[in-house]
Design a protein around this motif. Structure first.
Motif, PDB file in Angstrom:
ATOM      1  N   PRO A  81       0.264   9.431  12.797  1.00  0.00           N
ATOM      2  CA  PRO A  81       0.513   7.997  12.975  1.00  0.00           C
ATOM      3  C   PRO A  81      -0.174   7.452  14.224  1.00  0.00           C
ATOM      4  CG  PRO A  81       2.382   9.246  13.751  1.00  0.00           C
ATOM      5  CD  PRO A  81       1.445  10.252  13.128  1.00  0.00           C
ATOM      6  N   THR A  82      -0.247   6.141  14.290  1.00  0.00           N
ATOM      7  CA  THR A  82      -0.740   5.454  15.480  1.00  0.00           C
ATOM      8  C   THR A  82       0.449   4.889  16.236  1.00  0.00           C
ATOM      9  OG1 THR A  82      -2.850   4.888  14.444  1.00  0.00           O
ATOM     10  CG2 THR A  82      -2.177   3.570  16.345  1.00  0.00           C
ATOM     11  N   ASP A 151      -2.676  -1.968  12.550  1.00  0.00           N
ATOM     12  CA  ASP A 151      -2.742  -0.560  12.168  1.00  0.00           C
ATOM     13  C   ASP A 151      -1.800   0.322  12.990  1.00  0.00           C
ATOM     14  OD1 ASP A 151      -4.752  -1.104  10.277  1.00  0.00           O
ATOM     15  OD2 ASP A 151      -6.296  -1.029  11.825  1.00  0.00           O
ATOM     16  N   ASP A 153       1.715   2.063  13.706  1.00  0.00           N
ATOM     17  CA  ASP A 153       2.897   2.487  12.953  1.00  0.00           C
ATOM     18  C   ASP A 153       4.197   2.230  13.714  1.00  0.00           C
ATOM     19  OD1 ASP A 153       1.774   3.792  10.473  1.00  0.00           O
ATOM     20  OD2 ASP A 153       0.670   4.884  12.014  1.00  0.00           O
ATOM     21  N   THR A 328       5.304  -4.751  13.221  1.00  0.00           N
ATOM     22  CA  THR A 328       5.429  -3.310  13.021  1.00  0.00           C
ATOM     23  C   THR A 328       6.767  -2.846  13.565  1.00  0.00           C
ATOM     24  OG1 THR A 328       4.303  -1.168  13.311  1.00  0.00           O
ATOM     25  CG2 THR A 328       4.383  -2.629  15.231  1.00  0.00           C
ATOM     26  N   CYS A 375       5.101  11.796  15.815  1.00  0.00           N
ATOM     27  CA  CYS A 375       3.890  12.485  15.373  1.00  0.00           C
ATOM     28  C   CYS A 375       4.192  13.809  14.675  1.00  0.00           C
ATOM     29  CB  CYS A 375       2.969  12.732  16.572  1.00  0.00           C
ATOM     30  SG  CYS A 375       2.258  11.228  17.274  1.00  0.00           S
ATOM     31  N   LYS A 378       7.694  14.238  10.245  1.00  0.00           N
ATOM     32  CA  LYS A 378       7.271  13.302   9.201  1.00  0.00           C
ATOM     33  C   LYS A 378       8.449  12.547   8.601  1.00  0.00           C
ATOM     34  CE  LYS A 378       3.068  15.809   7.898  1.00  0.00           C
ATOM     35  NZ  LYS A 378       2.330  16.477   6.801  1.00  0.00           N
ATOM     36  N   LEU A 381       9.411   9.723  10.983  1.00  0.00           N
ATOM     37  CA  LEU A 381       8.440   8.633  10.857  1.00  0.00           C
ATOM     38  C   LEU A 381       8.669   7.849   9.572  1.00  0.00           C
ATOM     39  CD1 LEU A 381       5.860   7.167  11.842  1.00  0.00           C
ATOM     40  CD2 LEU A 381       4.551   8.886  10.566  1.00  0.00           C
ATOM     41  N   ARG A 382       8.948   8.574   8.474  1.00  0.00           N
ATOM     42  CA  ARG A 382       9.193   7.897   7.198  1.00  0.00           C
ATOM     43  C   ARG A 382      10.389   6.961   7.296  1.00  0.00           C
ATOM     44  NH1 ARG A 382      12.235   7.478   3.171  1.00  0.00           N
ATOM     45  NH2 ARG A 382      13.753   8.949   4.057  1.00  0.00           N
ATOM     46  N   ARG A 385       9.383   3.815   9.327  1.00  0.00           N
ATOM     47  CA  ARG A 385       8.524   2.901   8.569  1.00  0.00           C
ATOM     48  C   ARG A 385       9.265   2.283   7.387  1.00  0.00           C
ATOM     49  NH1 ARG A 385       5.099   0.268  10.776  1.00  0.00           N
ATOM     50  NH2 ARG A 385       4.475  -0.298   8.656  1.00  0.00           N
ATOM     51  N   GLU A 389       9.633  -1.697   6.581  1.00  0.00           N
ATOM     52  CA  GLU A 389       9.129  -2.282   5.341  1.00  0.00           C
ATOM     53  C   GLU A 389      10.244  -2.975   4.566  1.00  0.00           C
ATOM     54  OE1 GLU A 389       6.091  -2.673   4.663  1.00  0.00           O
ATOM     55  OE2 GLU A 389       5.250  -1.367   6.212  1.00  0.00           O
TER      56      GLU A 389
END
Length: 398
Positions: A81-82, A151, A153, A328, A375, A378, A381-382, A385, A389
């Protein structure tokens, strides 16, 4: 399991921040001793970017048309990710770094350096964004409009405060300058030939105050008279006042703006004057990402820092990270720095004190540890995000 006793990479991150502690203190204290106002943070920009350049970050200055902004980028292993670490470094007029931005900017830089030092193969891109003019102007808003966060995250920063919190909100706000135009005349020999811009301003000030009881309890309206005339024996031709209007959301702020601006125009018209209204950029309310805040809170607690619940109502200001949080997943946690409140001389002193340097170290560690989590994990991070969303979809439906 505490960070001190936990996985080796996290322990290495903590040690990496400590290894740069003397340098971070020096930068923070230089910024504190040389306060620069919004859009004029040239020295701070230089001091913050120098170690990033030396460490191998790709540094761009003056992005989004903002001379004192910067973007410093480093990517470990590809495919991650960023993560944006946000740096603020502008001061307040008259009382310097009474909001602790010298600590905010330096903590972001310290966290980024520690991530590269300790985790050279980190699967992710770390971006330090130097965001000017949080206090007056809204640099992050301009950067949002320019696509800087498209871009990204997740975005994070840490703000000093008198209480450690990760989910404290913020109000939407806008600043407005009211410039009243009248007609000069001798105030004694021929007042009938004049139109008092000062009377128009005073009437507007009173009219705004009369609106308060008809506003929602979370609305805040506050202002000052910046020009009241030039001489007491001359009917004032030009006067000026600056106000800040705040409400819970941008939508609620629209209602406040309509009421206040109508009152101001009627006050001017009532004495035969005219008024110009100039607005600044609108700071949006803050959308705290709870999943991201939870990661940050756990890292604070692992560092031995107690996390408190935010106030149920009141006790909030505004920040242009609210606009970032519309673009974001973002958080704006606070870390305790004594008992003083922000925007006071007492808080400015704390921001340059030993206590300030200790909290700078802790803030850099918490940022680095949370970026590492995003990072490496996962699933974490999911969740971050996914929450963003879902919020965005509900907002668009509304």
């Amino acid at each position: 399991m505490s960070a001190q006793q936990g996985t080796e990479p996290k322990q290495q991150l903590i040690q990496a921040v400590d290894a740069r502690d003397a340098m971070l203190r020096e930068i923070s204290l230089k910024i504190h001793a040389n306060p620069e106002l919004s859009f004029h943070e040239h020295q701070a920009q230089q001091w913050l970017t120098e170690p990033l350049t030396e460490a191998g970050f790709t540094v761009e200055k003056g992005i989004s048309g903002l001379e004192t902004s910067f973007r410093a980028t480093w990517e470990g292993a590809p495919g991650g990710p960023t993560i944006a670490l946000l740096a603020e470094y502008d001061a307040l007029p008259g009382i310097g770094h009474a909001c602790g931005h010298n600590l905010i900017g330096t903590a972001a830089v310290g966290a980024a350096l520690a991530l590269k030092d300790a985790c050279p193969e980190l699967p992710g891109k770390i971006v330090v964004l130097g965001t000017p003019a949080e206090e007056e102007g809204g640099g992050k808003i301009i950067m949002c409009q320019d696509g800087v966060f498209d871009d990204v995250d997740a975005a994070m920063m840490v703000h000093p405060q008198n209480k450690t919190m990760v989910l404290r909100g913020a109000l939407a706000c806008v600043d407005a300058t009211f410039t009243f135009h009248g007609k000069q005349a001798h105030a004694s020999s021929s007042p009938e030939k004049g139109i008092s811009a000062l009377d128009a301003l005073v009437n507007a000030y009173v009219a705004i105050n009369s609106l308060r009881q008809f506003m929602k309890e979370d609305v805040r309206i506050h202002g000052i008279i910046t020009k009241g005339g030039d001489a007491p024996n001359v009917v004032p031709e030009l006067t000026e006042a600056v106000f800040i209007l705040r409400a819970s959301t941008v939508q609620e702020l629209e209602t406040v703006r309509e009421k206040v601006y109508r009152a101001v125009r009627c006050a001017a018209e009532g004495v035969g004057a005219t008024v110009d209204i100039a607005e600044g950029l609108i700071y949006a309310e803050r959308n705290n990402n709870k999943a991201l805040a939870g990661l940050f809170a756990r890292n604070l607690e692992d560092l031995g820092i107690e996390v408190n619940d935010p106030p149920e109502k009141g006790g909030v200001g505004s920040s242009d990270i609210g606009n970032v949080s519309q673009m974001t997943a973002a958080i704006h946690p606070y870390i305790r720095l004594g008992d003083a409140t922000t925007h006071t001389p007492e808080f400015a002193a704390l921001a340059g004190s030993e206590e300030g340097m200790i909290e700078l170290n802790r803030a850099a560690k918490a940022l680095a540890l949370t970026a590492y989590d995003l990072c490496i994990d996962k699933e974490a991070l999911r969740e971050v995000r996914s929450e963003f969303e879902q919020w965005k979809a509900q907002r668009n439906e509304g």
